[in-house]
Scaffold this motif. Structure first.
Motif, PDB file in Angstrom:
ATOM      1  N   PRO A  25       5.360 -15.390   8.980  1.00  0.00           N
ATOM      2  CA  PRO A  25       5.386 -15.275   7.491  1.00  0.00           C
ATOM      3  C   PRO A  25       5.865 -13.826   7.192  1.00  0.00           C
ATOM      4  CG  PRO A  25       3.046 -15.740   8.388  1.00  0.00           C
ATOM      5  CD  PRO A  25       4.025 -15.564   9.506  1.00  0.00           C
ATOM      6  N   ALA A  26       6.778 -13.757   5.819  1.00  0.00           N
ATOM      7  CA  ALA A  26       7.105 -12.711   5.305  1.00  0.00           C
ATOM      8  C   ALA A  26       6.064 -11.660   4.953  1.00  0.00           C
ATOM      9  CB  ALA A  26       8.192 -12.749   4.238  1.00  0.00           C
ATOM     10  N   LEU A  27       6.509 -10.599   4.994  1.00  0.00           N
ATOM     11  CA  LEU A  27       5.618  -9.481   4.389  1.00  0.00           C
ATOM     12  C   LEU A  27       5.568  -9.742   2.901  1.00  0.00           C
ATOM     13  CD1 LEU A  27       6.774  -6.124   6.111  1.00  0.00           C
ATOM     14  CD2 LEU A  27       4.628  -7.145   6.390  1.00  0.00           C
ATOM     15  N   LYS A  28       4.093  -9.750   2.253  1.00  0.00           N
ATOM     16  CA  LYS A  28       3.886  -9.674   1.092  1.00  0.00           C
ATOM     17  C   LYS A  28       4.168  -8.517   0.415  1.00  0.00           C
ATOM     18  CE  LYS A  28       1.065 -13.907   1.645  1.00  0.00           C
ATOM     19  NZ  LYS A  28      -0.141 -14.561   1.514  1.00  0.00           N
ATOM     20  N   PRO A  29       4.314  -8.516  -1.021  1.00  0.00           N
ATOM     21  CA  PRO A  29       4.322  -7.146  -1.804  1.00  0.00           C
ATOM     22  C   PRO A  29       2.837  -7.022  -2.210  1.00  0.00           C
ATOM     23  CG  PRO A  29       5.509  -9.153  -3.197  1.00  0.00           C
ATOM     24  CD  PRO A  29       4.878  -9.644  -1.838  1.00  0.00           C
ATOM     25  N   PHE A  30       2.507  -5.616  -1.885  1.00  0.00           N
ATOM     26  CA  PHE A  30       1.164  -5.137  -2.396  1.00  0.00           C
ATOM     27  C   PHE A  30       1.352  -4.436  -3.701  1.00  0.00           C
ATOM     28  CE2 PHE A  30      -2.626  -2.885  -2.674  1.00  0.00           C
ATOM     29  CZ  PHE A  30      -3.698  -3.563  -2.253  1.00  0.00           C
ATOM     30  N   GLU A  31       1.188  -5.088  -4.749  1.00  0.00           N
ATOM     31  CA  GLU A  31       1.513  -4.316  -6.048  1.00  0.00           C
ATOM     32  C   GLU A  31       0.191  -4.270  -6.888  1.00  0.00           C
ATOM     33  OE1 GLU A  31       4.938  -6.603  -6.930  1.00  0.00           O
ATOM     34  OE2 GLU A  31       3.740  -8.576  -7.244  1.00  0.00           O
ATOM     35  N   SER A 111       4.427  -1.941  -2.489  1.00  0.00           N
ATOM     36  CA  SER A 111       5.688  -2.217  -3.070  1.00  0.00           C
ATOM     37  C   SER A 111       5.700  -1.590  -4.622  1.00  0.00           C
ATOM     38  CB  SER A 111       6.065  -3.651  -2.918  1.00  0.00           C
ATOM     39  OG  SER A 111       5.352  -4.335  -4.024  1.00  0.00           O
ATOM     40  N   ASP A 112       5.194  -0.632  -4.899  1.00  0.00           N
ATOM     41  CA  ASP A 112       4.927  -0.028  -6.112  1.00  0.00           C
ATOM     42  C   ASP A 112       5.025   1.401  -5.624  1.00  0.00           C
ATOM     43  OD1 ASP A 112       4.168   1.219  -8.540  1.00  0.00           O
ATOM     44  OD2 ASP A 112       2.672  -0.292  -8.939  1.00  0.00           O
ATOM     45  N   GLY A 113       6.128   2.161  -6.502  1.00  0.00           N
ATOM     46  CA  GLY A 113       6.181   3.613  -6.275  1.00  0.00           C
ATOM     47  C   GLY A 113       5.140   4.450  -6.547  1.00  0.00           C
ATOM     48  N   PHE A 114       4.338   3.793  -7.467  1.00  0.00           N
ATOM     49  CA  PHE A 114       3.082   4.462  -7.969  1.00  0.00           C
ATOM     50  C   PHE A 114       1.952   4.278  -7.083  1.00  0.00           C
ATOM     51  CE2 PHE A 114       0.434   5.508 -12.090  1.00  0.00           C
ATOM     52  CZ  PHE A 114      -0.031   6.401 -11.633  1.00  0.00           C
ATOM     53  N   VAL A 115       2.010   4.657  -5.776  1.00  0.00           N
ATOM     54  CA  VAL A 115       0.816   4.319  -4.885  1.00  0.00           C
ATOM     55  C   VAL A 115      -0.408   4.882  -4.979  1.00  0.00           C
ATOM     56  CG1 VAL A 115       2.629   4.328  -3.000  1.00  0.00           C
ATOM     57  CG2 VAL A 115       1.368   6.402  -3.309  1.00  0.00           C
ATOM     58  N   GLU A 116      -0.463   5.804  -6.027  1.00  0.00           N
ATOM     59  CA  GLU A 116      -1.851   6.301  -6.367  1.00  0.00           C
ATOM     60  C   GLU A 116      -2.453   5.201  -7.126  1.00  0.00           C
ATOM     61  OE1 GLU A 116       0.936   8.023  -6.967  1.00  0.00           O
ATOM     62  OE2 GLU A 116       0.727   9.867  -5.645  1.00  0.00           O
ATOM     63  N   ARG A 117      -1.819   4.463  -8.000  1.00  0.00           N
ATOM     64  CA  ARG A 117      -2.466   3.426  -8.787  1.00  0.00           C
ATOM     65  C   ARG A 117      -3.052   2.322  -8.007  1.00  0.00           C
ATOM     66  NH1 ARG A 117       1.256   1.085 -13.175  1.00  0.00           N
ATOM     67  NH2 ARG A 117       2.511   0.824 -11.316  1.00  0.00           N
ATOM     68  N   LEU A 118      -2.355   2.029  -6.840  1.00  0.00           N
ATOM     69  CA  LEU A 118      -2.468   0.904  -5.869  1.00  0.00           C
ATOM     70  C   LEU A 118      -3.880   1.260  -5.121  1.00  0.00           C
ATOM     71  CD1 LEU A 118       1.025   0.070  -4.273  1.00  0.00           C
ATOM     72  CD2 LEU A 118      -0.225  -1.132  -6.173  1.00  0.00           C
ATOM     73  N   ARG A 119      -3.789   2.532  -4.554  1.00  0.00           N
ATOM     74  CA  ARG A 119      -4.927   3.202  -3.810  1.00  0.00           C
ATOM     75  C   ARG A 119      -6.221   2.929  -4.794  1.00  0.00           C
ATOM     76  NH1 ARG A 119      -1.630   7.511  -1.371  1.00  0.00           N
ATOM     77  NH2 ARG A 119      -2.540   8.706  -3.181  1.00  0.00           N
ATOM     78  N   PHE A 120      -5.699   3.499  -6.121  1.00  0.00           N
ATOM     79  CA  PHE A 120      -7.086   3.414  -6.950  1.00  0.00           C
ATOM     80  C   PHE A 120      -7.775   2.083  -7.225  1.00  0.00           C
ATOM     81  CE2 PHE A 120      -9.058   3.590 -11.088  1.00  0.00           C
ATOM     82  CZ  PHE A 120     -10.008   4.669 -11.027  1.00  0.00           C
TER      83      PHE A 120
END
Length: 165
Positions: A25-31, A111-120
């Protein structure tokens, strides 16, 4: 001659189609919003979520161990999330997952340039250190392991999860 060519072309297309179906399976975007989708999608099932990256030395050691864990524990859902700060590494990410035996698990890549938001969204206190493993029990209780996880701890947790089934 044309029939032969058409037959060979048809065979090539059939083989390519089968290969695509059998491929990992392809990598899914984590956004934004993906974390809640992961939690909903695995609700009620014991789930190990592992955050890692291709530039992380300890992750390179830990991934094959997680691959063996996933193979040996089919009753535990395993999800990997490449949280590397280096952008655009899907090929290297997929290659490492394949070599570790994790290509058939559910795999995401930031897959979001704003990684801080993803981690939060995952944990407001998370500063981005990887590896990071989150053990989610059937009841939704989350235990977080900062740094490399000890396989003995994962075995103990999985035994508890499978015993309560």
């Amino acid at each position: 001659m044309r029939r032969r060519f058409a037959g060979i072309l048809g065979l090539i297309i059939l083989i390519a189609s089968v290969a695509t179906l059998l491929a990992a399976p392809a990598l899914k975007p984590f956004e934004r919003g993906t974390w809640q989708s992961v939690l909903r999608g695995h609700a009620g099932r014991p789930t190990l979520v592992h955050f890692w990256g291709v530039t992380c030395g300890p992750c390179k050691v830990e991934l094959p161990e997680l691959g063996r864990f996933a193979k040996d524990h089919p009753g535990i859902d395993v999800v990997t999330i490449s949280a590397d700060l280096v952008p655009n590494l899907p090929a290297a990410t997929q290659s490492m997952l394949d070599k570790a035996g994790l290509s058939s698990t559910e795999n995401f890549i930031f897959s979001d340039g704003f990684v801080e938001r993803l981690r939060f969204e995952v944990d407001p206190a998370w500063q981005g250190d990887i590896p990071r493993t989150m053990l989610i029990s059937r009841d939704g209780t989350i235990t977080t392991i900062e740094g490399s996880a000890e396989m003995a701890d994962l075995e103990k947790w999985s035994g508890q999860q499978l015993a309560t089934h």
